[in-house]
Structures are given as structure tokens and as C-alpha cells.
Design an enzyme around this catalytic site. Structure first.
Site, PDB file in Angstrom:
ATOM      1  N   ASP A 455     -21.845 -17.231  65.737  1.00  0.00           N
ATOM      2  CA  ASP A 455     -21.486 -18.643  65.803  1.00  0.00           C
ATOM      3  C   ASP A 455     -22.433 -19.397  64.869  1.00  0.00           C
ATOM      4  O   ASP A 455     -23.644 -19.468  65.113  1.00  0.00           O
ATOM      5  CB  ASP A 455     -21.621 -19.129  67.246  1.00  0.00           C
ATOM      6  CG  ASP A 455     -21.138 -20.556  67.444  1.00  0.00           C
ATOM      7  OD1 ASP A 455     -21.076 -21.306  66.443  1.00  0.00           O
ATOM      8  OD2 ASP A 455     -20.835 -20.927  68.594  1.00  0.00           O
ATOM      9  N   HIS A 456     -21.877 -19.959  63.811  1.00  0.00           N
ATOM     10  CA  HIS A 456     -22.734 -20.599  62.813  1.00  0.00           C
ATOM     11  C   HIS A 456     -23.398 -21.864  63.343  1.00  0.00           C
ATOM     12  O   HIS A 456     -24.274 -22.442  62.681  1.00  0.00           O
ATOM     13  CB  HIS A 456     -21.912 -20.928  61.561  1.00  0.00           C
ATOM     14  CG  HIS A 456     -22.620 -20.601  60.285  1.00  0.00           C
ATOM     15  ND1 HIS A 456     -23.928 -20.945  60.052  1.00  0.00           N
ATOM     16  CD2 HIS A 456     -22.212 -19.945  59.167  1.00  0.00           C
ATOM     17  CE1 HIS A 456     -24.298 -20.537  58.847  1.00  0.00           C
ATOM     18  NE2 HIS A 456     -23.266 -19.912  58.292  1.00  0.00           N
ATOM     19  N   ARG A 457     -22.999 -22.329  64.531  1.00  0.00           N
ATOM     20  CA  ARG A 457     -23.654 -23.500  65.106  1.00  0.00           C
ATOM     21  C   ARG A 457     -25.018 -23.155  65.681  1.00  0.00           C
ATOM     22  O   ARG A 457     -25.893 -24.034  65.778  1.00  0.00           O
ATOM     23  CB  ARG A 457     -22.773 -24.091  66.213  1.00  0.00           C
ATOM     24  CG  ARG A 457     -21.434 -24.633  65.743  1.00  0.00           C
ATOM     25  CD  ARG A 457     -20.564 -25.033  66.920  1.00  0.00           C
ATOM     26  NE  ARG A 457     -20.254 -23.894  67.787  1.00  0.00           N
ATOM     27  CZ  ARG A 457     -19.529 -23.977  68.890  1.00  0.00           C
ATOM     28  NH1 ARG A 457     -19.057 -25.156  69.280  1.00  0.00           N
ATOM     29  NH2 ARG A 457     -19.275 -22.897  69.617  1.00  0.00           N
TER      30      ARG A 457
END
Length: 485
Positions: A455-457
Site C-alpha cells: 500500500d503506497h500510502r
């Protein structure tokens, strides 16, 4: 005389609201013991055998195999105190047709239902309310703690054939039970009709169907989803010949598989993951020759150092937990409502397992605190339970990171969908001989492709790359793990 007790589908936990009847384990007329499993159901989490808290003779079953029932819907009725099937309808004892208090239950508890305390007294509606023109004025009749519907009569097929209550004048009377949010109002009064759930009411409203035109097939005339779908289909068939517009193109014919139970839950979770998580994937090839040699040495040890066999998955899991200790950002979840990243302290490691019922992800609790032997044993236990269909809802939820060994299918790489609400998944391809430059020379080595979908967040590419590189280093040089012991 025997008293008839109704057993309803209990709350199976984990927020589950319905279950599909897979197989009945008893028939009408069978004698059952307290806590004897009577039906096998499939929820969105697992297969579950449901035990009955009463002992006696089964007088009715509700629902065919393959049908879905909501939590709280009747499963069956049991004549408690009877030792043989009743010859006709079982009429409760007591003055005025009242059912006496039931004996104490087994004390066992499925999530949401306990049998330690006796249920509330139930009474038949007095005859003055069922004879046309008799009794008091024709108004709604509410069933509270001391007033309930009459016991369903038996049919030759064993299923209940409920007869709705009648108010003076013959119209259907209103009934409200404390454990089922269902209302039945007098016919023509303009109030709500008996519907099993708000979803069914919304389905009828969206399709422009008047529920007063639908005959319910459930207990006390309760309208089920199948009743609404049948009415919609019948109306469509009648209206089709009169339609002036060209008939719509027929849907493709073929075998159709309903998305329900475990398969439906997986579909919903994957769809939600793809909608909500901005995922990215990085991968690397690694020389797993030394890891395989280390495993052979572990499993061939004799004497005091001998122990249970260690699986490749367990070694990869041990490497994974060591990497998460170094890069804890990936053992996290995103709280979208509060816009916060929640970093988790414990590693509950999920792993993908293919079964006859579809893909499931059992969870190894506290994987960070386990060694290779403990991980191996737990992987085997959960895999066997997955194949047998005996995993509990608790063993299928609560994961914080997933290890996906898709190499067992003979493939090298994959870009999997993250198991929502987790933040990352480590993928492992097949370990196969390939040409590799080793110590400056070309050699045949055992090579594996590793991938990390994240998850790039929760992190950037630097953190994800560092995690994956550490995993690859441990695969190529297992001695690196000694730093984490």
C-alpha cells in the site's frame, strides 16, 4: 405432554448476518441429544456444524439445502420430552394452551447464543382473537414476552406450513416478536408487510414491486428474498410480450455459480481492496540454493538436535517476520475514517491456501514469537483444517501481513491483490534450477522470484525495496538471520 421449542440460527460471530444450509444432519422424526450437530452451514468465513441446545424429537425443519437463512431465522423445532415422533401437531401443555418454561439448556455457547437460561414463556393467541367477529375490536395484536405465534404445523415433507394469525373479521393481524424485526399489519391498513430483511424490502422497492401482492413462503407468511425474486421474474415474463421496445439481448447461457459463502466473501474483499488501496509491486530474483541446503541439514539432523521436519514455507515465514521487525511500516493498516496509519505491534501472518471451496487465507497468530518448528506445525494444522472445511471464523480473520506462496502452482511471479485491510503481501514463486552467476562463474543454482505488493500510502518505494532486499539477502545467505535471534 411434550413442549415444542424453536431453535433459531445463532449468531456465528465476526459480524456474519447469514449462512447457507449445506447439509442437514437430521430429519423430521429423528431423536436428537443436547448439543448434537443438526445442520452444516457455510458462512462467508467457514463451514460450521451447528449444535442444537435441546434434546427431543425433530418436528420441523426450515430451509432446504442450498438456501440462505439470516441469523435469527428458525432452523428447526424440537419436541422436548418426546421419545418418539408425534403422531400429529404437538400442542403445548399448560392452561390456555401455554407452553411451559423449557428446561435449562446445555450451557454451551455459539457466538451470540447461549442456552444456560430458559427462554421466555410462549403462549398461543387465544381463540377469541381467531374466530371471525369474536373477541375485542379488530386491531393489531402484538406478541410480547407472554404472547407469541402458535407452533407451526407439520407437513408430510417435514417443513413447517405456517398459518398467519387472523384478527376479528379474518384479516391478518399484526405480530411483533422481540427477536425478529418483522411487522405484519392488518390487510388494507397501509402499514408494512412481513419481510425478512430490509434488503428484501429495498429489492422490491427498486424493482417497483408492491409487497402486498407477494405471497410469503416463510414462517407466518414471512416474505423471503426468493419470494420477491420469483414475483419479479413472473411479472417480467408477463410484461415481455406486451412490450413495444425490442427485447433485450439474452444473457449468455452457461453454467452460473452464485457468488456467496466463502467465494462471495473473497470477491467482496478483493473488490474493496482494488477500490481503496493504491498498491504497487516490486520484485527481485534470489539464489535460494543455500536456503535449501540449510533446510536439508535441519531435516536430516539426528540425535539431540533432531526435531520435526521444517517446511520451506516456515523458513520463508521466519524470514518474513524478521524483515517486518526491521521494517514495521509494512505491518500496518490504514484507518480511512480518521486518516491515520495504524502500525501494529503483533504479526499475525496470513497465508494463501487453495481448497475445493476456493481460496482462503488462514492466519498464524503471533508469528513473530514463533520459531521455524512452531511455524511449520501451525502451517500444517491450518492447511489440513482448510482442506477439510473446518476452519473457524477466528482462524480466517485478523491477519496483519500475508505470505503468498504461489510457486506451488508452478509459476514464477505474480502481482497479487493485497488482503484488505492489510498493507502488504510478500509473494514467492517456484524455486527452480536456473543459470546464475555465482562467485564470478556461471552455474546452475536454485532461483526464486520474490515480489512485494504494498500500500503506497503506508510507505514509499525505499522502504518497500529495503524490506524486499532484506528478505532476498536472508534467502541467499540464511546466516543473516542469526542477527535476529
Amino acid at each position: 405432554m411434550a413442549q415444542v421449542l424453536e431453535f433459531k440460527l445463532p449468531d456465528l460471530g465476526e459480524g456474519l448476518t447469514e449462512a447457507e444450509i449445506v447439509r442437514w444432519l437430521v430429519s423430521v422424526g429423528d431423536v436428537v441429544a443436547v448439543d448434537q450437530p443438526v445442520v452444516e452451514v457455510e458462512t462467508a468465513k467457514a463451514m460450521v456444524e451447528v449444535p442444537c441446545p435441546y434434546g427431543g424429537v425433530v418436528t420441523a425443519r426450515f430451509g432446504e439445502e442450498g438456501s440462505e437463512l439470516p441469523v435469527g431465522a428458525p432452523l428447526l423445532t424440537v419436541a422436548v420430552g418426546a421419545t418418539e415422533p408425534p403422531a400429529g401437531d404437538v400442542v403445548p401443555d399448560g392452561p390456555g394452551g401455554a407452553v411451559p418454561d423449557s428446561s435449562e439448556g446445555s450451557g454451551n455457547v455459539l457466538v451470540g447464543y447461549g442456552t444456560a437460561a430458559p427462554p421466555a414463556r410462549r403462549r398461543r393467541v387465544r381463540s377469541g382473537l381467531t374466530a371471525g367477529g369474536a373477541g375485542q375490536g379488530a386491531g393489531p395484536v402484538f406478541a410480547g414476552p407472554g404472547l407469541a405465534d402458535p407452533a407451526p404445523s407439520r407437513t408430510p415433507g417435514g417443513l413447517a406450513d405456517p398459518a398467519p394469525l387472523r384478527a376479528p373479521g379474518g384479516s391478518a393481524a399484526a405480530v411483533r416478536t422481540p427477536d425478529a424485526a418483522v411487522e405484519v399489519v392488518a390487510a388494507g391498513s397501509g402499514g408494512p408487510v412481513p419481510v425478512i430483511s430490509p434488503i428484501v424490502r429495498k429489492l422490491a422497492r427498486d424493482c417497483g414491486l408492491d409487497l402486498r401482492e407477494v405471497v410469503g413462503s416463510g414462517p407466518e407468511g414471512l416474505i423471503l428474498r426468493t419470494d420477491v425474486e420469483r414475483a419479479i421474474a413472473a411479472r417480467t415474463e408477463v410484461a415481455a410480450p406486451a412490450a413495444e421496445a425490442p427485447a433485450p439481448v439474452a444473457a449468455p447461457q452457461g453454467h452460473r455459480t452464485p457468488l456467496r459463502g466463502i467465494r462471495g466473501a473473497v470477491a467482496d474483499k478483493l473488490s474493496r481492496s482494488r477500490r481503496e488501496i493504491p498498491d504497487a509491486t516490486c520484485w527481485v530474483d534470489a539464489d535460494a540454493t543455500e536456503l535449501m541446503h540449510a533446510r536439508v541439514a535441519m531435516n536430516s539432523a539426528t540425535g539431540p538436535s533432531a526435531g520435526p521436519k521444517i517446511s520451506v514455507l516456515a523458513l520463508l515465514a521466519r524470514i518474513c517476520t524478521a524483515a517486518l521487525a526491521r521494517y514495521p511500516e509494512l505491518n500496518a493498516t490504514v484507518d480511512t475514517e480518521r486518516r491515520e496509519i495504524v502500525r501494529l505491534d503483533e504479526v499475525h501472518l496470513g497465508f494463501a491456501a487453495q481448497t475445493a471451496r476456493g481460496l482462503v487465507v488462514p492466519v498464524v497468530r503471533d508469528a513473530h514469537a514463533r520459531g521455524a518448528e512452531s511455524l511449520s506445525a501451525e502451517f500444517k494444522r491450518l492447511t489440513d483444517a482448510a482442506r477439510d472445511g473446518t476452519l473457524t471464523p477466528g482462524e480466517l480473520t485478523g491477519g496483519t501481513f500475508t505470505l503468498n506462496n504461489y510457486g506451488v502452482f508452478g509459476v514464477d511471479g505474480s502481482t497479487p491483490i493485497i488482503n484488505h485491510p492489510e498493507a502488504a503481501m510478500l509473494g514467492v514463486g517456484r524455486i527452480t534450477p536456473k543459470p546464475w552467476v555465482h562467485e564470478g562463474e556461471l552455474a546452475v543454482r536454485q532461483v526464486v522470484q520474490l515480489s512485494l505488493t504494498f500500500d503506497h500510502r503506508v510507505c514509499d518505494g525505499g522502504t518497500a525495496g529495503g524490506f524486499l532486499r532484506f528478505v532476498a539477502d536472508c534467502v541467499e545467505r540464511p546466516a543473516v538471520l542469526l542477527r535476529t535471534l
